[in-house]
Scaffold this active site. Structure first.
Site, PDB file in Angstrom:
ATOM      1  N   GLU A  82      -1.050  -9.166   3.355  1.00 50.54           N
ATOM      2  CA  GLU A  82      -0.546  -9.600   4.702  1.00 50.54           C
ATOM      3  C   GLU A  82      -1.537  -9.652   5.664  1.00 50.54           C
ATOM      4  O   GLU A  82      -1.217 -10.164   6.786  1.00 50.54           O
ATOM      5  CB  GLU A  82       0.412  -8.716   4.962  1.00 50.54           C
ATOM      6  N   HIS A 106      -3.419  -5.555   0.145  1.00 49.62           N
ATOM      7  CA  HIS A 106      -2.987  -5.974   1.695  1.00 49.62           C
ATOM      8  C   HIS A 106      -2.737  -7.625   1.568  1.00 49.62           C
ATOM      9  O   HIS A 106      -3.701  -8.161   1.943  1.00 49.62           O
ATOM     10  CB  HIS A 106      -3.872  -5.460   2.586  1.00 49.62           C
ATOM     11  N   CYS A 127       0.733  -1.227  -0.090  1.00 45.52           N
ATOM     12  CA  CYS A 127      -0.220  -0.052  -0.006  1.00 45.52           C
ATOM     13  C   CYS A 127       0.919   1.231   0.087  1.00 45.52           C
ATOM     14  O   CYS A 127       1.631   1.616  -0.868  1.00 45.52           O
ATOM     15  CB  CYS A 127      -0.978  -0.108   1.276  1.00 45.52           C
TER      16      CYS A 127
END
Length: 235
Positions: A178, A176, A90
Site C-alpha cells: 500500500e 507493504h 504487516c
C-alpha cells in the site's frame, strides 16, 4: 450507494497510501479508526462492509504492554468467524493470523527495504501475481504462521511466510503493497528513525530505493488490491 471501508490505523503515517484511490474507485467511503484515539468497541465487527488492518511498530504478543491488541484480536475473531471481508498489512496481517489461531513470533532478523517476493504456486494463481518481480517494501521483525485452512502465497529468504489468503474474503500480507513511495515516504523515515539507526539501515538508501521503485510498486499494488476487492464474496 457508497460502501464503508474502515481502516484500523496504529501510527498516523502508516495509512492506506495508494489503496485509497482503489477504494474510492470501487465505491467505498473510507473511515480511519486510530488506535489509542478511537475505542474499537464502538465499531460493529460484522456489519462493517470492509476492514483493513494497517501496520504498526508493536508485536501481537505484547498484549500486556499494549492492551489494545487484545481488543483488536477480540474484534477480529468475531469478524473472521462471520467471514467478513478483511485485509491485513504487516501488524494487521499478524493480528488476523493470530485471531485465526496461528502463532506470531520474532524472526530474530529485521527485514527492512525494497525487495521482490518469491510467489508460491498459489500466489502466482492469485492476486499477488501483479507483484511478481516487483520490489515491495519490507519493514518487520516478526512472522506469522499460516492459519489452518489458509493458503501460503509468498516468501522471501528472510521470512518464509509473507502472505496468506483464508478463502476469498480474508487476506494478510507481511510486506507493504500500500505504501506510496513516491509521496509521503519521508514520514516513514522520520517515524522509524530510531529503529533504522538501531539496525544500521541508512535512510538515504531507502529514500533512493523508494524513488527508484515507488511508481512501479504503486501501480502493481493498486492492481493487486483492486482485483482482491472485485473478487470478494459478500451477501
Amino acid at each position: 450507494m457508497l460502501k464503508t471501508a474502515v481502516a484500523l490505523r496504529h501510527v498516523a503515517f502508516e495509512d492506506l497510501g495508494s489503496f485509497e484511490a482503489v477504494l474510492a474507485a470501487a465505491g467505498y467511503k473510507v473511515h480511519y479508526y486510530d488506535i489509542g484515539v478511537h475505542e474499537i468497541w464502538t465499531l460493529e465487527p460484522v456489519k462493517t462492509e470492509l476492514v483493513i488492518v494497517l501496520g504498526g511498530p508493536v508485536g501481537v504478543y505484547e498484549t500486556e504492554t499494549y492492551p489494545f491488541l487484545a481488543d483488536e484480536l477480540d474484534f477480529l475473531r468475531t469478524r473472521l468467524a462471520a467471514d467478513r471481508p478483511t485485509f491485513g498489512i504487516c501488524l494487521g496481517a499478524q493480528l488476523i493470523a493470530a485471531a485465526l489461531g496461528a502463532k506470531v513470533r520474532p524472526t530474530g532478523t529485521k527485514e527492512i527495504g525494497f525487495a521482490p517476493l518469491d510467489l508460491t504456486t498459489g500466489g502466482e494463481a492469485f492476486v499477488l501475481r501483479h507483484l511478481k518481480d516487483v520490489p515491495v517494501l519490507h519493514w518487520h521483525g516478526d512472522m506469522f504462521d499460516i492459519p489452518d485452512g489458509a493458503d501460503r502465497l509468498a516468501e522471501t529468504a528472510v521470512c518464509a511466510n509473507q502472505a496468506f489468503a483464508h478463502g476469498r474474503n480474508v487476506m494478510g500480507v507481511q510486506f507493504h503493497p500500500e505504501v506510496d513511495a513516491a509521496a509521503g515516504f519521508e514520514r516513514w523515515l522520520i517515524g522509524h528513525a530510531h529503529e533504522l539507526a538501531a539496525v544500521g539501515v541508512d535512510p538515504r538508501a531507502l529514500r533512493a530505493d523508494a524513488e527508484r521503485h515507488g511508481l512501479r510498486l504503486r501501480d502493481a499494488g493498486r492492481a493487486m488490491f483492486a482485483e482482491w476487492l472485485g473478487d470478494l464474496r459478500v451477501p
